[in-house]
Structure formats: structure tokens, C-alpha cells
Design an enzyme around this catalytic site. Structure first.
Site, PDB file in Angstrom:
ATOM      1  CB  SER A 263      -0.944  -0.094   1.081  1.00 11.16           C
ATOM      2  OG  SER A 263      -2.012   0.783   0.991  1.00 11.16           O
ATOM      3  CD1 TRP A 354      -8.199   3.079  -1.695  1.00 13.85           C
ATOM      4  CD2 TRP A 354      -9.807   4.225  -2.321  1.00 13.85           C
ATOM      5  NE1 TRP A 354      -8.010   4.392  -1.175  1.00 13.85           N
ATOM      6  CE2 TRP A 354      -9.020   5.131  -1.722  1.00 13.85           C
ATOM      7  CE3 TRP A 354     -10.906   4.797  -2.998  1.00 13.85           C
ATOM      8  CZ2 TRP A 354      -9.512   6.392  -1.529  1.00 13.85           C
ATOM      9  CZ3 TRP A 354     -11.205   5.981  -2.910  1.00 13.85           C
ATOM     10  CH2 TRP A 354     -10.465   7.103  -2.129  1.00 13.85           C
ATOM     11  CG  HIS A 404      -5.834  -2.433   0.701  1.00 11.95           C
ATOM     12  ND1 HIS A 404      -5.019  -2.241  -0.312  1.00 11.95           N
ATOM     13  CD2 HIS A 404      -5.153  -1.583   1.848  1.00 11.95           C
ATOM     14  CE1 HIS A 404      -4.150  -1.320  -0.340  1.00 11.95           C
ATOM     15  NE2 HIS A 404      -4.196  -1.001   1.205  1.00 11.95           N
TER      16      HIS A 404
HETATM   17  C1  GTR Z   1      -5.469   4.359   2.052  1.00  9.71           C
HETATM   18  C2  GTR Z   1      -4.811   5.200   0.889  1.00  9.71           C
HETATM   19  C3  GTR Z   1      -4.079   4.417  -0.062  1.00  9.71           C
HETATM   20  C4  GTR Z   1      -3.228   3.389   0.408  1.00  9.71           C
HETATM   21  C5  GTR Z   1      -3.748   2.827   1.729  1.00  9.71           C
HETATM   22  C6  GTR Z   1      -2.844   2.161   2.750  1.00  9.71           C
HETATM   23  O1  GTR Z   1      -6.094   5.135   2.860  1.00  9.71           O
HETATM   24  O2  GTR Z   1      -5.873   5.942   0.278  1.00  9.71           O
HETATM   25  O3  GTR Z   1      -3.340   5.204  -1.132  1.00  9.71           O
HETATM   26  O4  GTR Z   1      -1.751   3.952   0.782  1.00  9.71           O
HETATM   27  O5  GTR Z   1      -4.337   3.771   2.689  1.00  9.71           O
HETATM   28  O6  GTR Z   1      -1.650   2.347   2.882  1.00  9.71           O
HETATM   29  O7  GTR Z   1      -3.025   1.040   3.389  1.00  9.71           O
END
Ligand code: GTR
Length: 425
Positions: A263, A354, A404
Site C-alpha cells: 500500500s 480503490w 487490500h
Molecule cells: C489508503 C490510501 C491508499 C493506501 C492505503 C494504505 O487510505 O488511500 O493510497 O496507501 O491507505 O496505505 O493502506
């Protein structure tokens, strides 16, 4: 002429402040609404010349793309920070994980030119089942070394107190252990080095006085010049400092260092891997917007939202592209191509819309022309593979089922890919 430039700059500024950094900008999840766009050609120089040799790529074009990313996305990494680093072994255990590994905890003390000091803690597991030098996977964790394992000997990362004071949650022992397939990696002969990214720079603009920023004279994350680095740049710098340490570690093979991130740390791993050629494999796990995903698709998270939600991550010049992705003179396939001829791996998750899995795939696919220049093989088709069908060429990609996260399946794919790459060395 001067007047025209001033008017142009003023209008760019107004676009940035009026349209930009909008947390409530619309989010598109409809493939039919992806705008028509043309991707910049990584092999076309700014003067219009086409790159046909490795020399041209390395001497001219690579620098042009690097400059764009330094000045317009992550901010310029200072050539000299003046920061000195010392290491101290805090603990070592030859019988960690039931004898599977030797663990080491190493305190990094950074001293700035201003005399201030700051500490970070590295956790290193080295496999016992093989002798001699081993490859290493370097990966930051989010909430402290103690969250990556239930091993009671693992000390709480120093940043945990200050981050918890801000209300940041999930810093308990083992809370993120499911993301760390230590046993699998160790059984397969890989060492793993981890540190909390907040030990390097806390992930909050409120804490700009803490961490590495506190050692940089005159630097303030909240009032930076537009091209000055932000948190992603500083985290990437930290990855290189971990590599500095690992290069001196007897059991580590410095020719087989891998950088991996999930991420926001995936965005960081890409930027670190691009800048530091000691990382032979660069792995982005679900890195999304500002990471592996193409920005011009404006699918899922977009620049307006990310720069508004996390104003400290990128350089402020990036804000100009908020709600204006069409104006980008580059896109993320060009960032990935800066890893060549080393190896880049992009992973997505089916339910992580996302992060725009298709945009992540296309980005990896479109690095292909640069790999071909080196007589290497990129991904074979612009059609995204089915879930759980990894593609391992000189560029790697997989999309797995689920959301995610970092799963054991991801680790398996990464280890398979690294085995393949390192067999060729
Ligand atoms: C979210 C963000 C993403 C991603 C994520 C993370 O809130 O929008 O770009 O980086 O966090 O790091 O888990």
C-alpha cells in the site's frame, strides 16, 4: 513574454488551489467512465528523439523521467542530508522461531548536523537451515516490529508511543502477524528485515518535529518548498539506510536484496527501488494511486483525494494534477520502468478497487518496451491475467482473490519470482 509566463503560473496555481486536493472529489469505479488518454512513451525523449539503445536510455531518458518523479511527485531526495548513522545490537537469539532462525534486533541511531538524534529499531530474521550468505527481503511494517509476530522477545518499536498518543490503533503484539509469512520465507532460505516506517518518519503531518525530519535543519513538512521531499521520499531514504546496514551483515548477500512494501509502503518501495540499485527486486503489493496504478485512468483513488487526505506524502508540486490527471506529462508505467534492468513485481487484489488493479496491471505491462531494450521480457499481453494466475517474466504480476492486504499467497508468489531471478545471477 514574462507577463505570459506570470499569467500561466498564476492560472496553474489557481487550478491547483481551486480544483486540487479535494477529499470529496468523485471516485470512479466504472470502466466505461475511464477517460480516453494517451500514455507517454517511456522511450521518447523530451526533445522528441526515440530511444533505441541502452546507452541513450541510461544517459538521457532515464534521467528525464527520474527528474519528473523527483520534482513533481515524491520530491527531491537531498544528495547529502548530513545525517550520520550508528548501529547497536540490542539482542540476538540463535534459536528464534523454534530454531528456524537467528533473530537480531538492531538499534539505529541517527544524528543530524543540528546535533539532534533519533532512534529506530530493525528486526532481522536469518534462516538457520542454510549456511553462508542468504538473500534478504526488506520491508517496513506499519505499526511496529512487535505487531509482525507473537514472538515475545521482539521489542516494541520506538515510534509506537508517539503514534498511539495520536490515537493510532493496532499496535499490539502480533496484531498484523497474518501479513508476515516469516516461517515460509525462512524455510525457503530468505532473511527478512523489518522496521516500522514511523520509526523513520511518523505518518502524520502533526508529527513533523519527530523522526528523520527533526534532524534536517530548516525542514518542515508542513511548509516545504514545492519540490522538497515528503514522507514517501523520507521513508524511501530510510529503506536505503537499512540496505547500508545489511550490506555489512555477514550472513546477508548484498547482491540479492529485495525491497517489498504494501500500500503506501508499496509506493515507498517503488520509489526506493527506483533510486537505489542495490535492490535487485522491487515489489509493490497493492500500492494503488501514486504507486503502481496508472493515474490517467482516474479509477478508484485519485490525485485530488490522495493529496488532500495525505498532504505530507508527496511533494506539493504534485497537487497541480489534482482533478487534472490529463495534464500529467508522465504516468506510473514510467516510474516502474526506472527499475529496469533489475526486476519489478506488481501485485493486486481483486476486491481492492480503490487501488485500481487494472491500472496496476497496465502500468506493469507498459514497462515492457524498456525491458525489451535490455533484451528482457515484460508481461506478454495487455489483457490482465485471471485471479491467482501469477505471471513471472522479467517483470512479475499477480492478482489474487480477496482485499487490500498481504497474504501468504502473495509471499509465495514473491518467493517464487525471487528464486527465478536469483537463479540467473
Ligand atoms: C489508503 C490510501 C491508499 C493506501 C492505503 C494504505 O487510505 O488511500 O493510497 O496507501 O491507505 O496505505 O493502506
Amino acid at each position: 513574454m514574462k507577463k505570459r509566463i506570470e499569467i500561466l503560473m498564476l492560472s496553474l496555481f489557481m487550478t491547483a488551489t481551486i480544483a486540487g486536493q479535494n477529499k470529496n472529489a468523485p471516485v470512479n469505479y466504472d470502466e466505461g467512465k475511464v477517460p480516453t488518454f494517451e500514455l507517454p512513451d517511456p522511450l521518447k525523449c523530451e526533445n522528441g528523439e526515440s530511444v533505441s539503445t541502452i546507452k541513450q536510455w541510461e544517459k538521457v531518458r532515464r534521467h528525464e523521467i527520474m527528474k519528473l518523479y523527483s520534482e513533481q511527485v515524491y520530491g527531491v531526495t537531498p544528495k547529502q542530508t548530513g545525517i550520520k548513522m550508528k548501529h547497536e545490537l540490542v539482542s540476538s537469539n540463535h534459536e528464534a522461531m523454534g530454531g528456524l532462525a537467528t533473530s537480531k534486533q538492531v538499534r539505529f541511531t541517527f544524528t543530524g548536523k543540528n546535533g539532534a538524534t533519533h532512534q529506530a529499531l530493525l528486526l532481522l530474521y536469518i534462516p538457520n537451515n542454510t549456511q553462508g550468505r542468504v538473500p534478504v527481503i526488506v520491508s517496513y511494517n506499519f505499526h511496529g516490529n512487535q505487531t509482525t509476530t507473537f514472538d515475545n522477545e521482539v521489542i516494541y518499536s520506538p515510534s509506537h508511543e508517539i503514534m498511539k498518543s495520536l490515537g493510532s490503533d493496532n499496535w499490539g503484539r502480533g496484531e498484523q502477524a497474518s501479513r508476515w509469512s516469516y516461517e515460509l520465507a525462512l524455510q525457503r532460505g530468505y532473511a527478512i528485515a523489518t522496521m516500522s516506517y514511523s520509526d523513520i518518519c511518523p505518518d502524520s503531518p502533526e508529527l513533523c518535529e519527530y523522526g528523520i525530519p527533526s534532524l534536517l535543519q530548516g525542514y518542515n513538512i508542513n511548509s516545504r518548498g514545492e519540490h522538497e521531499w515528503g514522507a514517501i521520499g523520507i521513508w524511501a531514504w530510510g529503506y536505503s539506510r537499512i540496505a547500508d546496514y545489511l550490506e555489512k551483515e555477514k550472513r546477508i548477500d548484498k547482491k540479492r536484496m529485495v525491497v517489498l512494501g504494501h500500500s503506501r509502503i508499496g509506493k515507498t518501495a517503488l520509489w526506493a527501488g527506483v533510486q537505489d540499485s542495490r535492490f535487485k527486486v522491487v515489489i509493490s503489493n497493492d500500492s494503488g494511486c501514486g504507486g503502481a496504478a496508472l493515474s490517467k485512468r482516474v479509477f478508484g483513488e485519485n490525485i485530488a483525494i490522495i493529496t488532500a487526505s495525505f498532504p505530507h506524502w508527496f511533494c506539493t508540486a504534485f497537487n497541480v494534477y489534482s482533478e487534472n490527471e490529463a495534464a500529467l506529462p508522465f504516468d506510473q508505467h514510467e516510474l516502474l520502468s526506472l527499475v529496469a534492468p533489475r526486476h519489478v513485481y506488481v501485485a493486486s487484489a481483486e476486491d481492492d478497487q480503490w487501488a485500481d488493479p487494472r491500472g496496476e496491471y497496465l502500468s506493469a505491462y507498459y514497462t515492457g518496451s524498456v525491458y525489451r531494450l535490455y533484451n528482457m521480457q515484460g508481461l506478454p499481453s495487455d489483457a490482465q491475467p485471471a485471479v491467482n494466475q501469477p505471471q513471472h517474466y522479467d517483470v512479475g504480476y499477480h492478482i489474487r482473490t480477496g482485499g487490500h492486504d498481504v497474504k501468504n499467497y502473495d509471499w509465495q508468489c514473491y518467493l517464487d519470482f525471487c528464486d527465478k531471478v536469483f537463479k540467473k545471477l
